[in-house]
Write an enzyme that holds these catalytic residues in place. Sequence first.
Site, PDB file in Angstrom:
ATOM      1  N   ASN A 138       0.718  -1.126  -0.048  1.00  0.00           N
ATOM      2  CA  ASN A 138       0.048   0.172   0.025  1.00  0.00           C
ATOM      3  C   ASN A 138       0.867   1.293  -0.119  1.00  0.00           C
ATOM      4  OD1 ASN A 138      -1.371   2.222   1.016  1.00  0.00           O
ATOM      5  ND2 ASN A 138      -3.089   0.907   1.815  1.00  0.00           N
ATOM      6  N   HIS A 185       1.013   6.329   2.032  1.00  0.00           N
ATOM      7  CA  HIS A 185       1.937   7.015   2.768  1.00  0.00           C
ATOM      8  C   HIS A 185       3.091   7.593   1.961  1.00  0.00           C
ATOM      9  CE1 HIS A 185      -0.598   6.719   5.953  1.00  0.00           C
ATOM     10  NE2 HIS A 185      -0.357   5.311   6.251  1.00  0.00           N
ATOM     11  N   HIS A 237      -5.233   3.598  -1.450  1.00  0.00           N
ATOM     12  CA  HIS A 237      -6.780   4.154  -1.357  1.00  0.00           C
ATOM     13  C   HIS A 237      -7.257   5.210  -1.291  1.00  0.00           C
ATOM     14  CE1 HIS A 237      -9.655   4.052   2.680  1.00  0.00           C
ATOM     15  NE2 HIS A 237     -10.191   4.543   1.849  1.00  0.00           N
ATOM     16  N   ARG A 246      -9.586   8.263  -0.955  1.00  0.00           N
ATOM     17  CA  ARG A 246     -10.367   8.396   0.303  1.00  0.00           C
ATOM     18  C   ARG A 246     -11.260   9.789  -0.431  1.00  0.00           C
ATOM     19  NH1 ARG A 246     -10.160   7.830   5.699  1.00  0.00           N
ATOM     20  NH2 ARG A 246      -8.859   5.941   6.326  1.00  0.00           N
ATOM     21  N   ARG A 287      -6.926  12.952   1.174  1.00  0.00           N
ATOM     22  CA  ARG A 287      -6.053  13.211   2.135  1.00  0.00           C
ATOM     23  C   ARG A 287      -4.364  12.842   1.474  1.00  0.00           C
ATOM     24  NH1 ARG A 287      -7.245   9.879   7.394  1.00  0.00           N
ATOM     25  NH2 ARG A 287      -9.150  10.834   7.059  1.00  0.00           N
ATOM     26  N   GLU A 344      -8.560   0.573  -2.901  1.00  0.00           N
ATOM     27  CA  GLU A 344      -9.339   0.553  -1.632  1.00  0.00           C
ATOM     28  C   GLU A 344     -10.287   1.656  -1.753  1.00  0.00           C
ATOM     29  OE1 GLU A 344      -7.604   0.761   2.218  1.00  0.00           O
ATOM     30  OE2 GLU A 344      -6.208  -0.756   1.551  1.00  0.00           O
ATOM     31  N   THR A 379      -8.182   3.564   8.546  1.00  0.00           N
ATOM     32  CA  THR A 379      -9.465   2.676   8.522  1.00  0.00           C
ATOM     33  C   THR A 379      -9.347   2.046   9.808  1.00  0.00           C
ATOM     34  OG1 THR A 379      -8.723   2.069   6.193  1.00  0.00           O
ATOM     35  CG2 THR A 379     -10.574   0.836   7.181  1.00  0.00           C
ATOM     36  N   GLU A 399     -10.813  -9.335   2.791  1.00  0.00           N
ATOM     37  CA  GLU A 399      -9.796  -9.005   3.421  1.00  0.00           C
ATOM     38  C   GLU A 399      -9.851  -8.950   5.030  1.00  0.00           C
ATOM     39  OE1 GLU A 399      -7.382  -5.730   2.154  1.00  0.00           O
ATOM     40  OE2 GLU A 399      -6.641  -5.478   4.022  1.00  0.00           O
ATOM     41  N   HIS A 445      -3.637  -4.866   7.739  1.00  0.00           N
ATOM     42  CA  HIS A 445      -3.770  -3.782   8.554  1.00  0.00           C
ATOM     43  C   HIS A 445      -2.857  -3.686   9.854  1.00  0.00           C
ATOM     44  CE1 HIS A 445      -5.118   0.130  10.358  1.00  0.00           C
ATOM     45  NE2 HIS A 445      -5.625   0.485   9.145  1.00  0.00           N
TER      46      HIS A 445
END
Length: 240
Positions: A6, A9, A42, A44, A48, A69, A100, A150, A190
């Site tokens: 993922n 970041h 992801h 959003r 963000r 995602e 999440t 998941e 996660h």
Amino acid sequence: MRLCINIDHIATLRQARLEKEPDPVFAASICELAGADGIVCHLREDRRHMVDRDVYILKDTVQTKLDLEMAATDEMVKIACEIKPYMVTLVPEKRQELTTEGGLDLTAAEFRLTPAIEKLKDIGIKTSLFIEPNPDNVDQSLEFGADMIEIHTGKYARLTEPSEVLAELERIRQTASIAKELGIGVNAGHGLNYHNITAIANMQDIDEVSIGHSVIARAVFTGLDTAVKDMLNIIRRIRQ
Ligand code: PXP
């Protein structure tokens, strides 16, 4: 067991200054060159970290598979139908959360999930539901028509009391086992890091893990290529 990275970041760092770098598209290529089996991002509602431009370009540049995602909103389903990623993972989303916070509430989410999954499936996008480790959630995911689940490992990652850790691992193991029996794909993610991945990688029923924060955090010091390879080495020592 497949490792999907993922890259949200990388985009978090870029958005801190609203500059062009670091570019998550570049990061995705480095992850793939290091051996990652897939790229997760992801998008959003508040944009963000990942922004629309990232996901559109990633669809063209990712060589492995792109997992988008997203929340099951009309806006996101429309974007997913335009981009056509390999798969979509549907997650609950709250504006105030840092990340999440847990799996979907499948009872409350029904009115949103069913039409979203139908639209995605109609155009050939595989759908995964992010769920809490509980066998009942597997049955419900199947009823919704999901191709995969998941399993949320965030609670396992945060627990410190050994008996609680073991109990949570057992819930994850049972959920994965039932999903496997029912023929549905089993992913997990996660909060996974270079330490707590071992117990998850030892669960043969888990096909794939999705890991972001710990790999990107290590990459700050080691470089992204090394951070991905370090995680792959741990997984491959346990699973081929
Ligand atoms: N899986 C899902 C559904 C997520 O929402 C996230 C965080 O975006 C991850 C996996 C990756 O979690 P982490 O960044 O803690 O590795």
